[in-house]
Each structure stands twice: as structure tokens, then as C-alpha cells.
Write a protein that holds these residues in place. Structure first.
Motif, short mmCIF file in Angstrom:
data_model
loop_
_atom_site.label_atom_id
_atom_site.label_comp_id
_atom_site.label_asym_id
_atom_site.label_seq_id
_atom_site.Cartn_x
_atom_site.Cartn_y
_atom_site.Cartn_z
N ASN A 74 -2.86 9.40 -11.36
CA ASN A 74 -1.95 9.49 -12.50
C ASN A 74 -1.72 8.09 -13.07
OD1 ASN A 74 0.51 9.48 -14.05
ND2 ASN A 74 1.12 11.41 -13.09
N ALA A 75 -2.30 7.83 -14.24
CA ALA A 75 -2.26 6.49 -14.82
C ALA A 75 -0.84 6.03 -15.15
CB ALA A 75 -3.13 6.43 -16.07
N GLU A 76 0.00 6.94 -15.62
CA GLU A 76 1.38 6.57 -15.98
C GLU A 76 2.16 6.15 -14.73
OE1 GLU A 76 5.05 8.32 -18.70
OE2 GLU A 76 3.73 9.73 -17.67
N LEU A 77 1.99 6.91 -13.67
CA LEU A 77 2.65 6.59 -12.40
C LEU A 77 2.14 5.25 -11.86
CD1 LEU A 77 4.73 8.41 -10.90
CD2 LEU A 77 2.87 9.12 -9.40
N ALA A 78 0.82 5.09 -11.85
CA ALA A 78 0.22 3.85 -11.34
C ALA A 78 0.71 2.63 -12.11
CB ALA A 78 -1.30 3.95 -11.42
N SER A 90 -10.19 3.95 -7.87
CA SER A 90 -9.18 4.91 -8.31
C SER A 90 -8.54 4.46 -9.62
CB SER A 90 -8.09 5.04 -7.25
OG SER A 90 -7.42 3.80 -7.09
N VAL A 91 -7.74 5.33 -10.19
CA VAL A 91 -6.98 5.00 -11.40
C VAL A 91 -6.11 3.77 -11.16
CG1 VAL A 91 -5.06 5.79 -12.84
CG2 VAL A 91 -6.99 7.32 -12.40
N MET A 92 -5.48 3.70 -10.00
CA MET A 92 -4.59 2.58 -9.71
C MET A 92 -5.38 1.28 -9.56
SD MET A 92 -1.37 2.56 -7.16
CE MET A 92 -0.24 1.18 -7.07
N ALA A 93 -6.54 1.34 -8.93
CA ALA A 93 -7.37 0.14 -8.79
C ALA A 93 -7.81 -0.37 -10.16
CB ALA A 93 -8.59 0.46 -7.93
N LEU A 94 -8.26 0.53 -11.01
CA LEU A 94 -8.74 0.13 -12.33
C LEU A 94 -7.61 -0.40 -13.21
CD1 LEU A 94 -11.20 3.11 -12.98
CD2 LEU A 94 -11.77 0.79 -12.26
N GLU A 95 -6.45 0.24 -13.14
CA GLU A 95 -5.29 -0.22 -13.93
C GLU A 95 -4.82 -1.58 -13.45
OE1 GLU A 95 -2.45 -0.21 -16.89
OE2 GLU A 95 -4.14 1.15 -16.62
N ILE A 125 -2.42 -5.52 -4.05
CA ILE A 125 -2.21 -4.06 -4.02
C ILE A 125 -3.44 -3.44 -3.37
CG2 ILE A 125 -1.91 -1.97 -5.35
CD1 ILE A 125 -0.76 -5.21 -6.84
N LEU A 126 -3.21 -2.80 -2.24
CA LEU A 126 -4.29 -2.15 -1.49
C LEU A 126 -4.32 -0.68 -1.90
CD1 LEU A 126 -6.42 -2.22 0.79
CD2 LEU A 126 -4.55 -1.91 2.43
N THR A 127 -5.42 -0.25 -2.50
CA THR A 127 -5.46 1.09 -3.05
C THR A 127 -6.87 1.68 -3.01
OG1 THR A 127 -4.68 2.43 -4.91
CG2 THR A 127 -5.82 0.38 -5.45
N LEU A 128 -6.97 2.98 -3.17
CA LEU A 128 -8.23 3.70 -3.03
C LEU A 128 -9.33 3.14 -3.93
CD1 LEU A 128 -9.49 6.22 -1.58
CD2 LEU A 128 -8.92 7.50 -3.66
N SER A 129 -10.49 2.95 -3.35
CA SER A 129 -11.63 2.39 -4.09
C SER A 129 -11.91 3.16 -5.38
CB SER A 129 -12.87 2.42 -3.19
OG SER A 129 -13.99 1.92 -3.88
N LYS A 136 0.85 -1.19 0.00
CA LYS A 136 0.00 0.00 0.00
C LYS A 136 0.88 1.24 0.00
CE LYS A 136 -3.17 2.71 2.86
NZ LYS A 136 -3.95 2.80 4.13
N LEU A 137 0.63 2.14 -0.91
CA LEU A 137 1.38 3.39 -0.93
C LEU A 137 0.91 4.28 0.22
CD1 LEU A 137 1.47 4.23 -4.75
CD2 LEU A 137 2.93 2.69 -3.42
#
Length: 259
Positions: free
Chosen positions: A122-126, A148-153, A142-146, A110-111
Motif C-alpha cells: 500500500n503506497a499511501e501507508l508506506a 516492495s512498494v515500501m522499498a521503491l518509495e 528502513i529494512l523492508t521486503l525486497s 523494520k515493520l
């Protein structure tokens, strides 16, 4: 019967400085996110939290932050995708070594702080961060915000994504957390935290600072270990969840393997 993970950020002291009541909170939650020495934490703390998590059967995660001890990882930094990937791997590898030395293994990543917020938008960062974790161990959650861009990616990449919601923070209408600079960023009373947790899990909704309800998906609820009433929040939310027939389990039990 519904199940959920209850997680807490911890191990955020450093040297002689202590932050939060890690020992007590460890006994209330099912997963922990341990600081890896960059935004907070140190080698001794990492070792002790890994050992304690194993003894208690609590899922162990690397809480990965910016190299910003003075700002507690909450100041925005401009870094490249490659830097983001390498910063993540460096810290994950460090906690994984302590876990292995205890006969344990990492459950998730988890970040932290500003790194968390930036990667969730930020999709590129994720993508760079997720690719680094995938190359290291594709079975790490990967535990990440519901939603979010990172969850979807991460879902697109076929990774084990756990969607996280917060019991001690207010939300904006866009699903992001209210910035900590805002006077209403934090939920300060346990009763409010309990009500928000139950609304998220039983109704699939959260009330935003603008006064409207938005949909939310929740695999894991977080209580920040540095919140003044963190232990009380964790205790009361756990009791409330169990009273409503909700089972509390570590992420590794809830999130299906990618293999």
C-alpha cells in the motif's frame, strides 16, 4: 567479495512468557529487530536486548507492529496513514530511549507481521510511515521486503533502504511471501534454508511456490526468532555463507548514508 547482513526478529516474549533463544541467536547474526511492546516485547526485554546488541556489536533495529498482543501482530488491521506513522514513531522512540540509556543508537526500523505486509503493498501507508521516520531521523535504515512498494518509495525519497529476503519462508510469483495460513508458508528444514539463502545471494534468484524462479535483490537475510529451528537455521546459514566467501556485516556498514 560479496557482503550481506543476517538479521533476526527477537525480543518477542512478554512478561513471564518467553519466545525464542534470543541470547544464542544474537551471537549468530549481525542485526536484530527488537519488538517494541505492541505486538510483543516489554520494557525489560527491550532494555536487555539493546544492551546485549551493543556489547556484541550487533546492529539494533526497532521491530514495529500493530497494537495486537493477542494476535502477535499478524492479524490485519485497517488504520489510516496518520495512525500508521504515529504507531511507528511511538515504538521507534521507545527503543531509541533504551538504546540511548546504554550508550548505543538505533541502526534501523523494520515493520512486523501484518503491518509489514500491508505497508509493502500500500503506497499511501508506506509513504506515511517513511515520512515519519525521515522526520525523526533521516539516517535510520528502513529494512523492508525486497522490491516492495515500501522499498521503491523509500528509494524515491532518498532514504537508506535495505532490501530483505527470508531464508525461512516461501515466496509467491509476485515476490510477496506465501501467507502464513498456507500449509507451505514456512521452510522447516535448515538444509532448505541454506539452499534458498545461497541461491538468493549467488544467483540473485528465489524459487517460488509455483515452481518458477524470480529475481530478487538482497541486502539482508532474515531468520524469524520464533521459528522452531531458528537457532539451527541461523548457525547453518552463517557457516554456509562464510564458506562461500560471503562476509556478514551489520546494515550500518553495508548501506550508504543518505547525507
Amino acid at each position: 567479495m560479496k557482503s550481506v547482513d543476517l538479521n533476526s526478529d527477537m525480543g518477542e516474549g512478554f512478561g513471564v512468557y518467553q519466545m525464542g533463544d534470543d541470547g544464542a541467536i544474537l551471537r549468530c547474526v549481525s542485526s536484530v529487530n527488537v519488538a517494541c511492546g505492541w505486538h510483543a516485547g516489554d520494557a525489560l526485554i527491550m532494555h536487555d536486548r539493546a544492551r546485549e546488541a551493543k556489547v556484541l556489536g550487533v546492529g539494533l533495529g526497532a521491530h514495529v507492529g500493530y497494537p495486537d498482543l493477542l494476535g502477535f501482530g499478524r492479524r490485519k488491521m485497517e488504520i489510516s496513514p496518520k495512525e500508521a506513522q504515529c504507531y511507528t514513531l511511538y515504538q521507534v522512540g521507545a527503543l531509541a530511549a533504551f538504546a540511548k540509556s546504554c550508550g548505543f543508537s538505533l541502526q534501523h526500523v523494520k515493520l512486523h507481521g501484518s503491518f509489514y505486509n500491508q505497508a509493502n503493498q500500500n503506497a499511501e501507508l508506506a509513504k506515511a510511515i517513511l515520512e515519519g521516520i525521515q522526520a525523526y531521523d533521516p539516517d535510520l535504515i528502513i529494512l523492508t521486503l525486497s522490491q516492495s512498494v515500501m522499498a521503491l518509495e523509500g528509494q524515491r525519497m532518498g532514504l537508506r533502504i535495505a532490501q530483505e529476503a527470508f531464508i525461512d519462508r516461501h515466496y509467491q510469483a509476485n515476490g510477496q511471501l506465501v501467507p502464513r495460513s498456507h500449509p507451505q508458508a514456512l521452510i522447516k528444514e535448515p538444509r532448505q534454508a541454506v539452499d534458498q539463502a545461497l541461491n538468493m545471494l549467488l544467483e540473485g534468484k528465489v524459487c517460488t511456490i509455483e515452481g518458477e524462479e524470480i529475481a530478487i535483490e538482497v541486502d539482508s537475510l532474515c531468520v524469524h526468532g520464533d521459528t522452531p529451528k531458528a537457532l539451527e537455521f541461523a548457525k547453518q546459514v552463517r557457516v554456509a555463507l562464510e564458506t562461500h566467501g560471503i562476509t556478514i556485516q551489520p546494515l550500518g556498514t553495508l548501506i550508504r548514508s543518505s547525507h
